[in-house]
Design a protein around this motif. Structure first.
Motif, PDB file in Angstrom:
ATOM      1  N   UNK A 140       0.841  -1.088  -0.039  1.00 40.59           N
ATOM      2  CA  UNK A 140       0.085   0.165  -0.116  1.00 40.59           C
ATOM      3  C   UNK A 140       0.784   1.369  -0.044  1.00 40.59           C
ATOM      4  N   UNK A 141       0.068   2.234  -0.223  1.00 39.37           N
ATOM      5  CA  UNK A 141       0.896   3.585  -0.771  1.00 39.37           C
ATOM      6  C   UNK A 141       0.502   4.653   0.473  1.00 39.37           C
ATOM      7  N   UNK A 142       1.428   5.201   1.514  1.00 37.63           N
ATOM      8  CA  UNK A 142       1.265   6.186   2.126  1.00 37.63           C
ATOM      9  C   UNK A 142       2.535   7.074   1.945  1.00 37.63           C
ATOM     10  N   UNK A 143       2.139   8.440   1.236  1.00 31.22           N
ATOM     11  CA  UNK A 143       2.984   9.220   0.531  1.00 31.22           C
ATOM     12  C   UNK A 143       2.511  10.758   0.463  1.00 31.22           C
ATOM     13  N   UNK A 144       3.315  11.519   0.651  1.00 32.89           N
ATOM     14  CA  UNK A 144       2.926  13.129   0.583  1.00 32.89           C
ATOM     15  C   UNK A 144       3.478  13.401  -0.724  1.00 32.89           C
ATOM     16  N   UNK A 145       2.850  14.333  -1.403  1.00 34.97           N
ATOM     17  CA  UNK A 145       3.335  14.771  -2.782  1.00 34.97           C
ATOM     18  C   UNK A 145       2.415  16.174  -2.853  1.00 34.97           C
ATOM     19  N   UNK A 146       3.272  17.121  -3.680  1.00 34.79           N
ATOM     20  CA  UNK A 146       2.444  18.561  -3.980  1.00 34.79           C
ATOM     21  C   UNK A 146       2.145  18.463  -5.333  1.00 34.79           C
ATOM     22  N   UNK A 147       0.956  18.886  -5.517  1.00 36.60           N
ATOM     23  CA  UNK A 147       0.398  18.892  -6.884  1.00 36.60           C
ATOM     24  C   UNK A 147      -0.390  20.269  -7.148  1.00 36.60           C
ATOM     25  N   UNK A 148       0.164  21.023  -8.101  1.00 34.90           N
ATOM     26  CA  UNK A 148      -0.353  22.500  -8.007  1.00 34.90           C
ATOM     27  C   UNK A 148      -0.011  23.204  -6.999  1.00 34.90           C
ATOM     28  N   UNK A 149      -1.185  23.806  -6.120  1.00 35.23           N
ATOM     29  CA  UNK A 149      -0.743  24.260  -4.919  1.00 35.23           C
ATOM     30  C   UNK A 149      -1.650  23.522  -3.743  1.00 35.23           C
ATOM     31  N   UNK A 150      -1.603  22.314  -3.894  1.00 33.79           N
ATOM     32  CA  UNK A 150      -2.371  21.361  -3.337  1.00 33.79           C
ATOM     33  C   UNK A 150      -1.283  20.403  -2.444  1.00 33.79           C
ATOM     34  N   UNK A 151      -1.365  20.142  -1.190  1.00 36.59           N
ATOM     35  CA  UNK A 151      -0.661  18.950  -0.528  1.00 36.59           C
ATOM     36  C   UNK A 151      -1.551  17.852  -0.664  1.00 36.59           C
ATOM     37  N   UNK A 152      -1.156  16.828  -1.135  1.00 35.39           N
ATOM     38  CA  UNK A 152      -1.694  15.364  -1.408  1.00 35.39           C
ATOM     39  C   UNK A 152      -1.106  14.631  -0.337  1.00 35.39           C
ATOM     40  N   UNK A 153      -1.895  13.750   0.273  1.00 37.22           N
ATOM     41  CA  UNK A 153      -1.269  12.784   1.289  1.00 37.22           C
ATOM     42  C   UNK A 153      -2.049  11.413   0.956  1.00 37.22           C
ATOM     43  N   UNK A 154      -1.408  10.496   0.324  1.00 31.40           N
ATOM     44  CA  UNK A 154      -1.961   9.273  -0.087  1.00 31.40           C
ATOM     45  C   UNK A 154      -2.152   8.108   1.065  1.00 31.40           C
ATOM     46  N   UNK A 155      -3.059   7.450   0.728  1.00 33.20           N
ATOM     47  CA  UNK A 155      -3.475   6.309   1.812  1.00 33.20           C
ATOM     48  C   UNK A 155      -4.181   5.357   1.246  1.00 33.20           C
ATOM     49  N   UNK A 156      -3.839   4.298   0.469  1.00 34.22           N
ATOM     50  CA  UNK A 156      -4.437   3.487  -0.365  1.00 34.22           C
ATOM     51  C   UNK A 156      -3.963   2.334  -0.791  1.00 34.22           C
TER      52      UNK A 156
END
Length: 382
Positions: A73-89
């Motif tokens: 599974x993925x737990x990770x943070x990334x920045x896309x445009x002006x958003x902070x995305x934290x994945x948990x899936x």
């Protein structure tokens, strides 16, 4: 003989009362109701009871699609445009088991950000536990979900605390294995704090049935401290028609009760739930919240271009409950056979179809699941 008789009388006094004890004379056979210790059971002194299984007792059949990644599974943070995305899936068959732990790791990814408004995508177990932990950390949280809770994959989870079918060891990195074990330990501790009827969490005996000697599953090998009463049983220590039986005591979660309670906790803490379907990443990035937690499961394949994600179709058969059935079985059939007793129903499983996107129950799979479980329990030595 006298000593044996005294011991038998003592069992009868505690199990059936003095009236029953008075009827035992000489060396008469002990009634079956008194023989509560025929098999050594760590949680229950009651005898094993076989569930009554037949096609005409089916009350419903459902299908769930597990979001699986062979590397884990993925737990990770990334920045896309002006958003902070934290994945948990991508938790495969271990989503319910790992939920609190994986969500804790996801929230930790955002600990350097000031607590403010956060969006959580998905209202399954990952979305709900992520949202609750964010609230505890001071965030104002809105859950955006395509489906209501009763239509989520989590709602048809089987309920055994066993983070299984999460990854393939040959494709997992040491970093992922460390992440997996951390999530499992955190989650197990969290569930222990919720044991009781309110959240539908309890301890239960598990019996793993095999046709040949096998090593324990990964989670039992690397985290044995999370289970009690683990033992490989001899044939005279269990009633099952299987040459190899391994026992463990673990937690069990009633998915419907647990998920409803966490949702209610979320709402009582001021959370919002919005029904919305995101057709593409642009729609996600259009949200007003600057921090977004992605708990969309299989939805991440299209939204975030994760080509490794694939569904594992699982079909479940439900029959009426039997309070006397107080143990789980895994194995003993031609497929991934299992029997899990819930408060309101007994769950029969045996389907693991990788890459199958169909949500329709298959009659032949239903017949196999029922047939495998029926043959198993028709042949219990009880």
């Amino acid at each position: 003989m006298q000593q044996s008789l005294k011991m038998t009388r003592r069992r009868a006094l505690t199990g059936l009362g003095a009236a029953a004890a008075a009827s035992l004379t000489g060396c008469a056979a002990v009634p079956a109701a008194v023989r509560l210790d025929r098999y050594s059971r760590p949680l229950s002194r009651r005898p094993f009871v076989a569930p009554r299984i037949s096609m005409d007792r089916i009350v419903r059949v459902v299908v769930g699609l597990r979001p699986y990644r062979r590397s884990g599974f993925v737990v990770r943070r990334e920045r896309l445009d002006d958003k902070e995305i934290v994945h948990n899936y991508g938790h495969g068959g271990g989503g319910l088991s790992l939920s609190w732990g994986s969500s804790a790791l996801a929230v930790r990814e955002a600990q350097s950000l000031p607590a403010g408004d956060a969006a959580v995508l998905g209202s399954g177990v990952m979305g709900l536990t992520t949202a609750r932990l964010l609230q505890d950390a001071g965030w104002r949280v809105t859950i955006y979900t395509r489906d209501t809770l009763r239509h989520s994959t989590s709602s048809v989870g089987a309920g055994q605390w066993a983070p299984t079918s999460v990854f393939e060891e040959a494709f997992a990195t040491p970093a992922f294995e460390a992440q997996f074990q951390a999530a499992a330990r955190i989650a197990h501790h969290a569930y222990q704090n919720l044991v009781g009827a309110d959240y539908g969490v309890r301890f239960i005996e598990n019996y793993y049935l095999n046709r040949r000697s096998t090593e324990p599953p990964y989670y039992l090998r690397v985290m044995p401290e999370l289970f009690t009463s683990v033992a490989d049983l001899d044939t005279d220590q269990h009633p099952f028609p299987a040459p190899y039986v391994r026992r463990a005591v673990s937690l069990f979660i009633e998915p419907a009760r647990f998920l409803r309670r966490i949702r209610d906790d979320f709402l009582l803490a001021g959370g919002r739930m919005v029904i919305r379907n995101f057709e593409n990443l642009a729609a996600v990035l259009g949200l007003e919240e600057g921090v977004i937690f992605n708990c969309t499961g299989l939805g991440s394949k299209a939204l975030f271009a994760d080509d490794e994600l694939t569904p594992i179709k699982g079909q479940l058969v439900f029959i009426p409950p039997d309070p006397a059935v107080d143990y789980l079985t895994v194995g003993g059939g031609s497929g991934n056979t299992y029997m899990f007793p819930r408060v309101g129903e007994i769950v029969l499983g045996g389907s693991y179809q990788k890459g199958d996107w169909s949500r329709n129950p298959e009659p032949e799979v239903t017949e196999r699941i029922v047939g495998d479980n029926r043959r198993l329990f028709d042949n219990l030595r009880i």
